[in-house]
Scaffold this motif. Structure first.
Motif, PDB file in Angstrom:
ATOM      1  N   LEU A  41      -5.832  -4.127  24.891  1.00  0.00           N
ATOM      2  CA  LEU A  41      -4.944  -3.320  24.066  1.00  0.00           C
ATOM      3  C   LEU A  41      -4.828  -1.921  24.653  1.00  0.00           C
ATOM      4  CD1 LEU A  41      -6.202  -4.184  20.454  1.00  0.00           C
ATOM      5  CD2 LEU A  41      -4.369  -5.293  21.747  1.00  0.00           C
ATOM      6  N   THR A  42      -3.683  -1.300  24.463  1.00  0.00           N
ATOM      7  CA  THR A  42      -3.555   0.111  24.824  1.00  0.00           C
ATOM      8  C   THR A  42      -4.350   0.927  23.807  1.00  0.00           C
ATOM      9  OG1 THR A  42      -1.633   0.511  23.430  1.00  0.00           O
ATOM     10  CG2 THR A  42      -1.213  -0.354  25.643  1.00  0.00           C
ATOM     11  N   PRO A  43      -4.675   2.184  24.123  1.00  0.00           N
ATOM     12  CA  PRO A  43      -5.409   3.014  23.146  1.00  0.00           C
ATOM     13  C   PRO A  43      -4.698   3.107  21.798  1.00  0.00           C
ATOM     14  CG  PRO A  43      -5.479   4.037  25.309  1.00  0.00           C
ATOM     15  CD  PRO A  43      -4.540   2.863  25.433  1.00  0.00           C
ATOM     16  N   THR A  44      -3.378   3.235  21.800  1.00  0.00           N
ATOM     17  CA  THR A  44      -2.646   3.341  20.527  1.00  0.00           C
ATOM     18  C   THR A  44      -2.693   2.015  19.772  1.00  0.00           C
ATOM     19  OG1 THR A  44      -1.167   5.005  21.456  1.00  0.00           O
ATOM     20  CG2 THR A  44      -0.411   3.858  19.480  1.00  0.00           C
ATOM     21  N   GLU A  45      -2.523   0.894  20.482  1.00  0.00           N
ATOM     22  CA  GLU A  45      -2.609  -0.412  19.825  1.00  0.00           C
ATOM     23  C   GLU A  45      -3.992  -0.599  19.204  1.00  0.00           C
ATOM     24  OE1 GLU A  45       0.441  -2.692  22.923  1.00  0.00           O
ATOM     25  OE2 GLU A  45      -1.736  -2.973  23.078  1.00  0.00           O
ATOM     26  N   TYR A  46      -5.035  -0.187  19.931  1.00  0.00           N
ATOM     27  CA  TYR A  46      -6.390  -0.355  19.403  1.00  0.00           C
ATOM     28  C   TYR A  46      -6.589   0.491  18.141  1.00  0.00           C
ATOM     29  CZ  TYR A  46     -11.387  -0.013  18.779  1.00  0.00           C
ATOM     30  OH  TYR A  46     -12.639  -0.040  18.218  1.00  0.00           O
ATOM     31  N   GLU A  47      -6.162   1.750  18.174  1.00  0.00           N
ATOM     32  CA  GLU A  47      -6.343   2.625  17.015  1.00  0.00           C
ATOM     33  C   GLU A  47      -5.585   2.090  15.804  1.00  0.00           C
ATOM     34  OE1 GLU A  47      -8.429   5.061  16.665  1.00  0.00           O
ATOM     35  OE2 GLU A  47      -9.118   4.875  18.730  1.00  0.00           O
ATOM     36  N   LEU A  48      -4.414   1.525  16.052  1.00  0.00           N
ATOM     37  CA  LEU A  48      -3.619   0.956  14.960  1.00  0.00           C
ATOM     38  C   LEU A  48      -4.325  -0.256  14.355  1.00  0.00           C
ATOM     39  CD1 LEU A  48      -0.921   1.249  13.498  1.00  0.00           C
ATOM     40  CD2 LEU A  48       0.151  -0.085  15.326  1.00  0.00           C
ATOM     41  N   LEU A  49      -4.813  -1.157  15.213  1.00  0.00           N
ATOM     42  CA  LEU A  49      -5.521  -2.340  14.729  1.00  0.00           C
ATOM     43  C   LEU A  49      -6.816  -1.946  14.027  1.00  0.00           C
ATOM     44  CD1 LEU A  49      -5.672  -5.425  14.569  1.00  0.00           C
ATOM     45  CD2 LEU A  49      -6.872  -5.406  16.768  1.00  0.00           C
ATOM     46  N   LYS A  50      -7.524  -0.982  14.579  1.00  0.00           N
ATOM     47  CA  LYS A  50      -8.773  -0.514  13.964  1.00  0.00           C
ATOM     48  C   LYS A  50      -8.520   0.043  12.567  1.00  0.00           C
ATOM     49  CE  LYS A  50     -12.095   3.277  14.470  1.00  0.00           C
ATOM     50  NZ  LYS A  50     -12.434   4.473  15.302  1.00  0.00           N
ATOM     51  N   PHE A  51      -7.472   0.847  12.420  1.00  0.00           N
ATOM     52  CA  PHE A  51      -7.174   1.430  11.108  1.00  0.00           C
ATOM     53  C   PHE A  51      -6.865   0.344  10.086  1.00  0.00           C
ATOM     54  CE2 PHE A  51      -4.756   3.803   7.919  1.00  0.00           C
ATOM     55  CZ  PHE A  51      -5.488   4.977   7.829  1.00  0.00           C
ATOM     56  N   LEU A  52      -6.068  -0.656  10.506  1.00  0.00           N
ATOM     57  CA  LEU A  52      -5.757  -1.766   9.593  1.00  0.00           C
ATOM     58  C   LEU A  52      -7.005  -2.584   9.288  1.00  0.00           C
ATOM     59  CD1 LEU A  52      -2.394  -2.939  11.201  1.00  0.00           C
ATOM     60  CD2 LEU A  52      -2.652  -1.999   8.905  1.00  0.00           C
ATOM     61  N   ALA A  53      -7.869  -2.771  10.307  1.00  0.00           N
ATOM     62  CA  ALA A  53      -9.075  -3.580  10.120  1.00  0.00           C
ATOM     63  C   ALA A  53     -10.042  -2.924   9.140  1.00  0.00           C
ATOM     64  CB  ALA A  53      -9.765  -3.801  11.469  1.00  0.00           C
ATOM     65  N   LEU A  54     -10.144  -1.605   9.194  1.00  0.00           N
ATOM     66  CA  LEU A  54     -11.047  -0.895   8.282  1.00  0.00           C
ATOM     67  C   LEU A  54     -10.529  -0.916   6.842  1.00  0.00           C
ATOM     68  CD1 LEU A  54     -12.065   2.129  10.532  1.00  0.00           C
ATOM     69  CD2 LEU A  54     -13.563   0.280   9.739  1.00  0.00           C
ATOM     70  N   LYS A  55      -9.263  -1.257   6.673  1.00  0.00           N
ATOM     71  CA  LYS A  55      -8.681  -1.357   5.333  1.00  0.00           C
ATOM     72  C   LYS A  55      -8.155  -2.782   5.108  1.00  0.00           C
ATOM     73  CE  LYS A  55      -7.333   3.512   5.157  1.00  0.00           C
ATOM     74  NZ  LYS A  55      -8.250   3.862   4.072  1.00  0.00           N
ATOM     75  N   ALA A  56      -8.847  -3.761   5.675  1.00  0.00           N
ATOM     76  CA  ALA A  56      -8.399  -5.153   5.624  1.00  0.00           C
ATOM     77  C   ALA A  56      -8.164  -5.623   4.193  1.00  0.00           C
ATOM     78  CB  ALA A  56      -9.428  -6.053   6.296  1.00  0.00           C
ATOM     79  N   ASP A  57      -7.116  -6.413   4.045  1.00  0.00           N
ATOM     80  CA  ASP A  57      -6.690  -6.987   2.765  1.00  0.00           C
ATOM     81  C   ASP A  57      -6.102  -5.963   1.810  1.00  0.00           C
ATOM     82  OD1 ASP A  57      -7.293  -9.733   3.204  1.00  0.00           O
ATOM     83  OD2 ASP A  57      -9.418  -9.280   2.947  1.00  0.00           O
ATOM     84  N   ARG A  58      -5.968  -4.731   2.278  1.00  0.00           N
ATOM     85  CA  ARG A  58      -5.319  -3.721   1.446  1.00  0.00           C
ATOM     86  C   ARG A  58      -4.006  -3.306   2.102  1.00  0.00           C
ATOM     87  NH1 ARG A  58     -10.413   0.191   0.976  1.00  0.00           N
ATOM     88  NH2 ARG A  58     -10.916  -0.920   2.892  1.00  0.00           N
ATOM     89  N   VAL A  59      -3.038  -2.955   1.282  1.00  0.00           N
ATOM     90  CA  VAL A  59      -1.773  -2.485   1.824  1.00  0.00           C
ATOM     91  C   VAL A  59      -1.953  -1.074   2.368  1.00  0.00           C
ATOM     92  CG1 VAL A  59       0.630  -1.947   1.334  1.00  0.00           C
ATOM     93  CG2 VAL A  59      -0.469  -3.871   0.196  1.00  0.00           C
ATOM     94  N   VAL A  60      -1.516  -0.876   3.625  1.00  0.00           N
ATOM     95  CA  VAL A  60      -1.529   0.459   4.222  1.00  0.00           C
ATOM     96  C   VAL A  60      -0.075   0.875   4.399  1.00  0.00           C
ATOM     97  CG1 VAL A  60      -2.319   1.873   6.139  1.00  0.00           C
ATOM     98  CG2 VAL A  60      -3.660  -0.124   5.441  1.00  0.00           C
ATOM     99  N   THR A  61       0.296   2.016   3.858  1.00  0.00           N
ATOM    100  CA  THR A  61       1.704   2.422   3.908  1.00  0.00           C
ATOM    101  C   THR A  61       2.076   2.908   5.307  1.00  0.00           C
ATOM    102  OG1 THR A  61       1.302   4.726   3.295  1.00  0.00           O
ATOM    103  CG2 THR A  61       1.564   3.145   1.504  1.00  0.00           C
ATOM    104  N   HIS A  62       3.393   2.908   5.557  1.00  0.00           N
ATOM    105  CA  HIS A  62       3.889   3.438   6.838  1.00  0.00           C
ATOM    106  C   HIS A  62       3.368   4.857   7.049  1.00  0.00           C
ATOM    107  CE1 HIS A  62       7.463   0.576   6.014  1.00  0.00           C
ATOM    108  NE2 HIS A  62       6.622  -0.022   6.835  1.00  0.00           N
ATOM    109  N   ARG A  63       3.464   5.672   5.996  1.00  0.00           N
ATOM    110  CA  ARG A  63       3.079   7.082   6.127  1.00  0.00           C
ATOM    111  C   ARG A  63       1.592   7.225   6.455  1.00  0.00           C
ATOM    112  NH1 ARG A  63       5.267  10.407   1.305  1.00  0.00           N
ATOM    113  NH2 ARG A  63       7.164   9.541   2.207  1.00  0.00           N
TER     114      ARG A  63
END
Length: 230
Positions: free
Chosen positions: A155-177
Protein backbone atom coordinates in the motif's frame (compact mmCIF):
# COMPACT_ATOMS: atom_id res chain seq x y z
CA UNK A 1 -16.27 -6.51 27.15
CA UNK A 2 -19.05 -9.03 27.72
CA UNK A 3 -22.45 -7.65 26.77
CA UNK A 4 -24.06 -9.31 29.77
CA UNK A 5 -24.31 -6.89 32.66
CA UNK A 6 -23.21 -3.90 30.59
CA UNK A 7 -24.63 -0.58 31.74
CA UNK A 8 -26.76 1.22 29.17
CA UNK A 9 -28.01 4.80 29.53
CA UNK A 10 -31.10 5.60 27.44
CA UNK A 11 -31.68 9.33 26.81
CA UNK A 12 -35.03 9.74 25.06
CA UNK A 13 -38.01 11.98 25.77
CA UNK A 14 -40.54 9.36 24.58
CA UNK A 15 -41.69 7.46 27.65
CA UNK A 16 -42.95 4.49 25.62
CA UNK A 17 -39.59 4.16 23.86
CA UNK A 18 -37.71 4.22 27.18
CA UNK A 19 -40.14 1.69 28.67
CA UNK A 20 -39.82 -0.63 25.67
CA UNK A 21 -36.01 -0.40 25.58
CA UNK A 22 -35.74 -0.98 29.33
CA UNK A 23 -37.91 -4.12 29.19
CA UNK A 24 -36.13 -5.51 26.13
CA UNK A 25 -32.57 -4.73 27.17
CA UNK A 26 -33.02 -5.91 30.75
CA UNK A 27 -34.32 -9.15 29.25
CA UNK A 28 -30.88 -9.56 27.66
CA UNK A 29 -29.07 -8.93 30.94
CA UNK A 30 -28.21 -5.24 30.53
CA UNK A 31 -28.46 -2.74 33.38
CA UNK A 32 -30.47 0.28 32.31
CA UNK A 33 -30.69 3.91 33.44
CA UNK A 34 -33.02 6.44 31.82
CA UNK A 35 -33.22 10.15 31.18
CA UNK A 36 -35.95 12.15 29.41
CA UNK A 37 -33.96 15.38 29.05
CA UNK A 38 -30.53 16.20 27.71
CA UNK A 39 -29.26 17.86 30.88
CA UNK A 40 -30.49 14.95 33.00
CA UNK A 41 -28.78 12.58 30.57
CA UNK A 42 -25.47 14.40 30.94
CA UNK A 43 -25.76 14.15 34.72
CA UNK A 44 -26.69 10.46 34.53
CA UNK A 45 -23.66 9.81 32.30
CA UNK A 46 -21.41 11.18 35.05
CA UNK A 47 -23.18 9.35 37.90
CA UNK A 48 -24.22 6.00 36.34
CA UNK A 49 -20.94 5.46 34.44
CA UNK A 50 -22.59 3.69 31.48
CA UNK A 51 -20.72 1.43 29.07
CA UNK A 52 -22.87 2.73 26.21
CA UNK A 53 -25.41 5.49 25.61
CA UNK A 54 -28.49 5.30 23.38
CA UNK A 55 -29.38 8.89 22.53
CA UNK A 56 -32.35 10.55 20.84
CA UNK A 57 -31.57 13.79 18.98
CA UNK A 58 -34.94 15.50 19.48
CA UNK A 59 -34.77 16.27 23.20
CA UNK A 60 -36.97 18.94 24.81
CA UNK A 61 -34.26 21.02 26.50
CA UNK A 62 -31.08 20.77 24.37
CA UNK A 63 -30.46 19.18 21.01
CA UNK A 64 -28.93 15.72 20.94
CA UNK A 65 -25.99 17.00 18.85
CA UNK A 66 -25.09 19.32 21.73
CA UNK A 67 -25.34 16.38 24.15
CA UNK A 68 -22.84 14.43 22.00
CA UNK A 69 -20.42 17.36 21.94
CA UNK A 70 -20.57 17.81 25.71
CA UNK A 71 -20.06 14.10 26.32
CA UNK A 72 -17.09 14.03 23.96
CA UNK A 73 -15.39 16.74 26.03
CA UNK A 74 -14.66 14.13 28.69
CA UNK A 75 -15.60 10.59 27.63
CA UNK A 76 -15.20 8.05 24.79
CA UNK A 77 -18.29 6.04 25.83
CA UNK A 78 -19.90 4.60 22.66
CA UNK A 79 -22.98 6.58 21.62
CA UNK A 80 -25.67 5.08 19.39
CA UNK A 81 -28.14 7.61 18.00
CA UNK A 82 -31.79 6.46 17.91
CA UNK A 83 -33.76 9.13 16.09
CA UNK A 84 -36.62 9.84 13.69
CA UNK A 85 -34.29 12.21 11.81
CA UNK A 86 -33.43 10.26 8.69
CA UNK A 87 -31.74 12.81 6.44
CA UNK A 88 -28.10 12.28 5.52
CA UNK A 89 -27.14 15.66 6.96
CA UNK A 90 -28.53 14.68 10.36
CA UNK A 91 -26.52 11.45 10.34
CA UNK A 92 -23.35 13.25 9.22
CA UNK A 93 -23.75 15.94 11.90
CA UNK A 94 -24.21 13.32 14.63
CA UNK A 95 -21.29 11.17 13.49
CA UNK A 96 -19.03 14.20 13.03
CA UNK A 97 -19.93 15.36 16.54
CA UNK A 98 -18.71 12.03 17.92
CA UNK A 99 -21.54 9.50 17.76
CA UNK A 100 -20.47 5.94 16.94
CA UNK A 101 -23.54 4.68 15.12
CA UNK A 102 -26.98 5.77 13.94
CA UNK A 103 -30.28 3.87 13.94
CA UNK A 104 -33.42 5.45 12.50
CA UNK A 105 -36.85 5.13 14.13
CA UNK A 106 -38.91 3.05 13.63
CA UNK A 107 -36.30 0.40 14.30
CA UNK A 108 -36.05 -3.33 14.80
CA UNK A 109 -34.85 -4.46 18.21
CA UNK A 110 -32.73 -7.12 16.51
CA UNK A 111 -30.80 -4.47 14.55
CA UNK A 112 -30.35 -2.25 17.61
CA UNK A 113 -29.07 -5.19 19.68
CA UNK A 114 -26.59 -6.10 16.93
CA UNK A 115 -25.28 -2.51 16.75
CA UNK A 116 -25.07 -2.44 20.54
CA UNK A 117 -23.02 -5.66 20.69
CA UNK A 118 -20.61 -4.33 18.05
CA UNK A 119 -20.10 -1.07 19.95
CA UNK A 120 -19.49 -2.88 23.23
CA UNK A 121 -17.07 -5.28 21.56
CA UNK A 122 -14.97 -2.32 20.46
CA UNK A 123 -14.85 -1.00 24.02
CA UNK A 124 -12.89 -4.10 24.95
CA UNK A 125 -10.25 -3.36 22.34
CA UNK A 126 -7.46 -1.10 23.49
CA UNK A 127 -6.15 1.69 21.32
CA UNK A 128 -2.68 0.15 21.29
CA UNK A 129 -3.78 -3.30 20.10
CA UNK A 130 -1.02 -4.03 17.56
CA UNK A 131 -2.72 -6.47 15.17
CA UNK A 132 -6.27 -6.08 13.87
CA UNK A 133 -7.90 -9.08 12.17
CA UNK A 134 -10.82 -8.90 9.77
CA UNK A 135 -11.26 -12.42 8.52
CA UNK A 136 -8.60 -12.92 5.81
CA UNK A 137 -7.41 -9.32 6.14
CA UNK A 138 -4.88 -8.37 8.83
CA UNK A 139 -3.56 -4.90 9.68
CA UNK A 140 -0.36 -4.95 11.73
CA UNK A 141 -0.10 -1.51 13.30
CA UNK A 142 3.28 -2.14 14.89
CA UNK A 143 4.97 -3.05 11.60
CA UNK A 144 2.72 -0.99 9.30
CA UNK A 145 1.93 -3.89 7.02
CA UNK A 146 -1.26 -5.42 5.66
CA UNK A 147 -1.75 -9.10 4.92
CA UNK A 148 -4.49 -10.68 2.82
CA UNK A 149 -4.76 -14.49 2.94
CA UNK A 150 -1.22 -14.62 4.29
CA UNK A 151 0.26 -12.47 1.50
CA UNK A 152 1.56 -8.97 2.14
CA UNK A 153 -0.31 -6.22 0.30
CA UNK A 154 1.74 -3.26 -0.88
CA UNK A 155 0.00 0.00 0.00
CA UNK A 156 1.07 3.59 -0.49
CA UNK A 157 1.47 5.61 2.74
CA UNK A 158 -1.88 7.36 2.13
CA UNK A 159 -3.67 4.07 1.38
CA UNK A 160 -2.24 2.58 4.58
CA UNK A 161 -3.30 5.55 6.74
CA UNK A 162 -6.79 5.42 5.25
CA UNK A 163 -7.14 1.67 5.89
CA UNK A 164 -5.69 2.04 9.39
CA UNK A 165 -8.17 4.78 10.29
CA UNK A 166 -11.10 2.66 9.07
CA UNK A 167 -9.70 -0.42 10.83
CA UNK A 168 -9.45 1.37 14.18
CA UNK A 169 -13.14 2.27 13.82
CA UNK A 170 -14.23 -1.06 12.32
CA UNK A 171 -17.97 -1.68 12.02
CA UNK A 172 -18.66 1.98 12.64
CA UNK A 173 -19.60 4.54 10.03
CA UNK A 174 -16.80 7.03 9.39
CA UNK A 175 -17.93 10.19 7.62
CA UNK A 176 -16.20 11.70 4.60
CA UNK A 177 -15.26 14.72 6.70
CA UNK A 178 -13.73 12.59 9.48
CA UNK A 179 -11.59 10.70 6.98
CA UNK A 180 -10.45 13.77 5.06
CA UNK A 181 -9.61 15.64 8.27
CA UNK A 182 -7.68 12.69 9.70
CA UNK A 183 -5.68 11.79 6.56
CA UNK A 184 -5.25 15.07 4.68
CA UNK A 185 -5.93 17.70 7.35
CA UNK A 186 -8.66 20.26 8.17
CA UNK A 187 -8.17 22.22 4.94
CA UNK A 188 -9.26 19.22 2.84
CA UNK A 189 -12.61 18.39 4.48
CA UNK A 190 -14.61 19.03 1.31
CA UNK A 191 -12.30 17.17 -1.10
CA UNK A 192 -14.42 14.03 -1.30
CA UNK A 193 -12.96 13.12 -4.70
CA UNK A 194 -9.73 12.24 -2.84
CA UNK A 195 -11.67 9.53 -1.03
CA UNK A 196 -13.24 8.14 -4.19
CA UNK A 197 -9.78 7.75 -5.71
CA UNK A 198 -8.04 6.20 -2.71
CA UNK A 199 -10.95 4.01 -1.61
CA UNK A 200 -11.10 2.71 -5.17
CA UNK A 201 -7.39 1.92 -5.09
CA UNK A 202 -7.72 0.15 -1.74
CA UNK A 203 -10.63 -1.93 -2.95
CA UNK A 204 -8.64 -3.10 -5.96
CA UNK A 205 -5.91 -4.30 -3.59
CA UNK A 206 -7.96 -5.97 -0.83
CA UNK A 207 -11.33 -6.89 -2.33
CA UNK A 208 -11.99 -10.05 -4.34
CA UNK A 209 -14.50 -8.08 -6.42
CA UNK A 210 -13.98 -4.29 -6.06
CA UNK A 211 -17.40 -3.65 -7.62
CA UNK A 212 -19.01 -5.73 -4.83
CA UNK A 213 -16.83 -4.82 -1.83
CA UNK A 214 -16.97 -7.07 1.19
CA UNK A 215 -14.60 -5.11 3.46
CA UNK A 216 -15.01 -1.39 2.74
CA UNK A 217 -18.72 -0.66 2.50
CA UNK A 218 -20.07 2.64 1.18
CA UNK A 219 -22.63 4.39 3.38
CA UNK A 220 -24.34 6.47 0.67
CA UNK A 221 -23.96 10.20 1.18
CA UNK A 222 -22.34 9.71 4.59
CA UNK A 223 -19.02 7.84 4.44
CA UNK A 224 -17.55 4.34 4.69
CA UNK A 225 -17.55 1.40 7.08
CA UNK A 226 -14.88 -1.31 7.36
CA UNK A 227 -16.75 -4.51 8.11
CA UNK A 228 -15.47 -7.10 10.55
CA UNK A 229 -15.52 -10.50 8.89
CA UNK A 230 -14.33 -12.72 11.76
Amino acid sequence: MSSEGARILVIDDEKQIRRMLKAALEGYGYNIAEAAFGHDGLNQAAIFHPDLIILDLGLPDIDGIEVIKRLREWTKIPIIILSVREHEDDKIDALDAGADDYVTKPFSMGELLARLRVALRHVAKTDDEPILNFGELTVDLAHRNVMLRGEEIKLTPTEYELLKFLALKADRVVTHRQLLRAIWGPNYQEQTHYLRIYIGQLRHKIETDPSQPAYIITEPGVGYRLVTRD
